[in-house]
Design an enzyme around this catalytic site. Structure first.
Site, short mmCIF file in Angstrom:
data_model
loop_
_atom_site.label_atom_id
_atom_site.label_comp_id
_atom_site.label_asym_id
_atom_site.label_seq_id
_atom_site.Cartn_x
_atom_site.Cartn_y
_atom_site.Cartn_z
CG ASN A 1 -3.35 -109.38 33.12
OD1 ASN A 1 -2.16 -110.69 32.62
ND2 ASN A 1 -4.19 -109.39 33.77
CG MET B 1 -13.29 -104.31 35.02
SD MET B 1 -13.22 -105.91 35.63
CE MET B 1 -13.94 -106.36 36.52
NE ARG B 2 -19.18 -100.70 28.72
CZ ARG B 2 -20.38 -100.25 29.17
NH1 ARG B 2 -20.49 -100.11 30.22
NH2 ARG B 2 -21.48 -100.58 28.32
CG ASN C 1 -11.22 -112.10 29.21
OD1 ASN C 1 -10.67 -110.74 29.68
ND2 ASN C 1 -13.12 -112.21 29.73
CG HIS D 1 -12.40 -115.52 34.21
ND1 HIS D 1 -12.76 -114.45 33.85
CD2 HIS D 1 -12.97 -116.82 34.16
CE1 HIS D 1 -13.66 -114.79 35.15
NE2 HIS D 1 -14.24 -116.20 35.47
CB THR E 1 -17.97 -116.43 22.52
OG1 THR E 1 -18.19 -117.13 23.75
CG2 THR E 1 -17.16 -117.66 21.13
#
Ligand code: GRF
Length: 217
Positions: A20, A96-97, A113, A115, A147
């Site tokens: 990405n 990845m957090r 983000n 997903h 959020t």
């Protein structure tokens, strides 16, 4: 001579492959988005995305989560680093957090983000496996504002792909990634040109509430 416009500065956070990130880099290079990547931050030093950034002359930072006592102390260090870079937008691209509430609140409206599912379906992990197990005929990806609730922030844009009869997780994941690489730069462009905004937990497009995410299919 027309006045020069400073492109919107973005910081991209990664943990791994960075496909990405590559799509966003490409979009800046071919001018399909009016943004400049100020820096890439990874919590893992072996993330391939760091190489992708370096090849394009983008500053990289590794901020390993190891050695921090807890999530809050890591996120404070991350915030300190981002504050120094001073971007207009923070883009999570395979980071990845889970981020702490304090961090997320501080960056509200400036933190997005991607997903790999058609949210609200399949928040969390193993989205492709779950879509296959459910016998879904459509799957996809979602770009959303972040959020405090995991993968539940206001949705900006979704990309749909078909699920094919002979799909396995890997084939499906690749098809979803293809659409991710289209919708993430699009979302960034909509935000950096201020067409998309977050207000009172709602997404506004050109000033009007976006009841459903923009759909790319
Ligand atoms: C993507 O599937 C993205 O949706 C998820 O993590 C993956 C990152 O892939 N958040 P890449 O590192 O951008 O290739």
């Amino acid at each position: 001579m027309p006045p020069s416009v400073t492109p919107c500065a973005i910081v991209v956070l990664i943990s791994g492959n960075g496909s990405n990130l590559q799509a966003i880099i490409n979009a800046t290079l071919n001018n399909s988005i009016s943004a400049k990547i100020s820096a890439v931050i990874s919590n893992r030093e072996d993330a391939y995305g760091l190489e992708r950034a370096q090849k394009s002359g983008i500053a990289t930072h590794v901020l390993s989560h190891q050695g921090y006592a807890d999530r809050n102390s890591y996120d404070l260090a991350l915030d300190k680093l981002i504050t120094k870079i001073n971007p207009d937008l923070v883009v999570l691209a395979g980071f990845m957090r889970i981020l702490s509430d304090g961090f997320v609140e501080k960056y509200a409206g400036k933190l997005i983000n991607i997903h790999p599912s058609l949210l609200p379906k399949y928040s969390g992990m193993l989205t492709h496996q779950r879509a296959l197990a459910a016998g879904d005929t459509q799957h996809g990806a979602t770009v959303h504002f972040v959020t405090a609730q995991l993968d539940a922030g206001p949705r900006i844009i979704q990309g749909k792909v078909p699920v094919k009869k002979d799909d396995d997780e890997q084939k499906l994941a690749l098809r979803v990634l293809d659409v991710e690489h289209i919708i993430y730069p699009q979302a960034i462009q909509l935000i950096t040109t201020q067409r998309i905004k977050l207000q009172n937990d709602q997404v506004l497009l050109d000033g009007a509430v976006l009841a459903e995410p923009i759909l790319h299919d």
